[in-house]
Design an enzyme around this catalytic site. Sequence first.
Site, PDB file in Angstrom:
ATOM      1  N   ASN A 178      59.853  45.757 -63.251  1.00  0.00           N
ATOM      2  CA  ASN A 178      59.311  44.404 -63.073  1.00  0.00           C
ATOM      3  C   ASN A 178      59.978  43.539 -64.141  1.00  0.00           C
ATOM      4  O   ASN A 178      59.607  43.621 -65.310  1.00  0.00           O
ATOM      5  CB  ASN A 178      57.785  44.429 -63.238  1.00  0.00           C
ATOM      6  CG  ASN A 178      57.190  43.032 -63.196  1.00  0.00           C
ATOM      7  OD1 ASN A 178      57.867  42.067 -62.836  1.00  0.00           O
ATOM      8  ND2 ASN A 178      55.928  42.917 -63.574  1.00  0.00           N
ATOM      9  N   LYS A 180      59.802  40.479 -64.596  1.00  0.00           N
ATOM     10  CA  LYS A 180      59.002  39.308 -65.009  1.00  0.00           C
ATOM     11  C   LYS A 180      59.899  38.061 -65.027  1.00  0.00           C
ATOM     12  O   LYS A 180      60.816  37.982 -64.211  1.00  0.00           O
ATOM     13  CB  LYS A 180      58.299  39.585 -66.341  1.00  0.00           C
ATOM     14  CG  LYS A 180      57.500  40.899 -66.282  1.00  0.00           C
ATOM     15  CD  LYS A 180      56.554  41.138 -67.428  1.00  0.00           C
ATOM     16  CE  LYS A 180      55.844  42.468 -67.224  1.00  0.00           C
ATOM     17  NZ  LYS A 180      54.835  42.750 -68.257  1.00  0.00           N
ATOM     18  N   HIS A 202      49.247  41.526 -60.512  1.00  0.00           N
ATOM     19  CA  HIS A 202      49.624  41.908 -61.883  1.00  0.00           C
ATOM     20  C   HIS A 202      48.657  41.227 -62.859  1.00  0.00           C
ATOM     21  O   HIS A 202      48.209  40.093 -62.618  1.00  0.00           O
ATOM     22  CB  HIS A 202      51.068  41.487 -62.167  1.00  0.00           C
ATOM     23  CG  HIS A 202      51.593  42.075 -63.443  1.00  0.00           C
ATOM     24  ND1 HIS A 202      51.269  41.552 -64.673  1.00  0.00           N
ATOM     25  CD2 HIS A 202      52.376  43.146 -63.679  1.00  0.00           C
ATOM     26  CE1 HIS A 202      51.851  42.286 -65.613  1.00  0.00           C
ATOM     27  NE2 HIS A 202      52.522  43.264 -65.039  1.00  0.00           N
ATOM     28  N   GLU A 247      49.123  39.721 -65.487  1.00  0.00           N
ATOM     29  CA  GLU A 247      49.575  38.396 -65.937  1.00  0.00           C
ATOM     30  C   GLU A 247      49.239  37.335 -64.884  1.00  0.00           C
ATOM     31  O   GLU A 247      48.912  36.193 -65.216  1.00  0.00           O
ATOM     32  CB  GLU A 247      51.082  38.442 -66.250  1.00  0.00           C
ATOM     33  CG  GLU A 247      51.339  39.220 -67.536  1.00  0.00           C
ATOM     34  CD  GLU A 247      52.677  39.923 -67.606  1.00  0.00           C
ATOM     35  OE1 GLU A 247      53.591  39.612 -66.816  1.00  0.00           O
ATOM     36  OE2 GLU A 247      52.811  40.830 -68.462  1.00  0.00           O
ATOM     37  N   GLU A 267      47.724  49.811 -64.911  1.00  0.00           N
ATOM     38  CA  GLU A 267      48.325  49.254 -66.128  1.00  0.00           C
ATOM     39  C   GLU A 267      47.232  48.798 -67.087  1.00  0.00           C
ATOM     40  O   GLU A 267      46.649  47.722 -66.901  1.00  0.00           O
ATOM     41  CB  GLU A 267      49.188  48.042 -65.773  1.00  0.00           C
ATOM     42  CG  GLU A 267      50.316  48.340 -64.834  1.00  0.00           C
ATOM     43  CD  GLU A 267      51.423  47.300 -64.966  1.00  0.00           C
ATOM     44  OE1 GLU A 267      52.568  47.713 -65.140  1.00  0.00           O
ATOM     45  OE2 GLU A 267      51.138  46.104 -64.920  1.00  0.00           O
ATOM     46  N   GLY A 315      53.640  45.582 -72.808  1.00  0.00           N
ATOM     47  CA  GLY A 315      54.522  44.847 -73.708  1.00  0.00           C
ATOM     48  C   GLY A 315      54.155  44.976 -75.175  1.00  0.00           C
ATOM     49  O   GLY A 315      54.636  44.222 -76.014  1.00  0.00           O
ATOM     50  N   SER A 330      54.325  49.821 -71.429  1.00  0.00           N
ATOM     51  CA  SER A 330      55.232  50.355 -72.452  1.00  0.00           C
ATOM     52  C   SER A 330      55.863  51.702 -72.066  1.00  0.00           C
ATOM     53  O   SER A 330      56.059  52.562 -72.920  1.00  0.00           O
ATOM     54  CB  SER A 330      54.530  50.445 -73.812  1.00  0.00           C
ATOM     55  OG  SER A 330      54.140  49.150 -74.242  1.00  0.00           O
TER      56      SER A 330
HETATM   57  O1  G3H Z   1      54.747  45.333 -64.769  1.00  0.00           O
HETATM   58  C1  G3H Z   1      55.022  45.936 -65.805  1.00  0.00           C
HETATM   59  C2  G3H Z   1      54.080  46.031 -66.871  1.00  0.00           C
HETATM   60  O2  G3H Z   1      53.445  44.830 -67.138  1.00  0.00           O
HETATM   61  C3  G3H Z   1      54.535  46.795 -68.070  1.00  0.00           C
HETATM   62  O3  G3H Z   1      55.340  46.030 -68.916  1.00  0.00           O
HETATM   63  P1  G3H Z   1      56.003  46.767 -70.201  1.00  0.00           P
HETATM   64  O4  G3H Z   1      56.706  47.966 -69.649  1.00  0.00           O
HETATM   65  O5  G3H Z   1      56.944  45.756 -70.766  1.00  0.00           O
HETATM   66  O6  G3H Z   1      54.876  47.152 -71.090  1.00  0.00           O
END
Ligand code: G3H
Length: 253
Positions: free
Chosen positions: A9, A11, A95, A97, A167, A173, A213
């Site tokens: 992803n 983002k 998600h 977010e 998640e 993150g 993460s």
């Molecule tokens: O969609 C992915 C997640 O929000 C995980 O993000 P991350 O791997 O940067 O922690």
Amino acid sequence: MRKQVIAGNWKMNKVLNEAEQFVQAAKNEVPGEEQVESVVCAPFPFLHSLIKETEGTPLKVGAQNMHFEESGAFTGEVSPVMLKDLGVSYVVLGHSERRELFGETDEDVNKKVHAAFKHDLTPIVCVGETLEQRENNETMNHVEAQVKKALEGLSDEQVQQVIIAYEPIWAIGTGKTSSAEDANEVCSHIRNVVKEFSSETAAEAVRIQYGGSVKPANVDELLGQSDIDGALVGGASLEADSFLKLVEAGKHE
Ligand SMILES: O=C[C@H](O)COP(=O)(O)O
């Protein structure tokens, strides 16, 4: 045996040139689709180009969101019809977010899941608890409610095709990963919820990813768990080298 699905992803990162360079480097290096599903979920403006670029390769392209309506006066939104027309295969829905920053509700997520099936897109439905919920021992109840609301009204056959991404919000993150055992416990609970909600067949078939993460250093342990069938990866999916290590790990499990 469920096939692992590794989805990056991105983002709101990269410009078109960087996105194209990524898929050029990765598209012929990812293992065959019979071994692992490899997906990059890119920002809308890159989808057309990336789909052309990856045609005939095992690397699939997904979107990070969509509206549930097919068309109309929804300024700034992108419809499932548009995604399908471009050749998008997967769409990330709900998600954390989107839920936290853009006010998406469980009802919105449910409408989007139905719209995805109507247009033959595979939904990756995200669920997960906040740190506060975890500390108050509310994780299981919260995740259970999110899963039930997201899947409401789906046929058993549709539930079998859903990908659920667990998640924990506190792990996104932050560099903090849930321990593989803790992540598996929640994923196993989600599978039981699917069993009660739908059927044993659906529970056996549904793929449950872990996200938060995930990186090459911890992916093997996570994917080695009995109820984790892949990963939804943010930061570590931005570089082709790192993404390829993650899909390689999916192949071995
Ligand atoms: O969609 C992915 C997640 O929000 C995980 O993000 P991350 O791997 O940067 O922690």
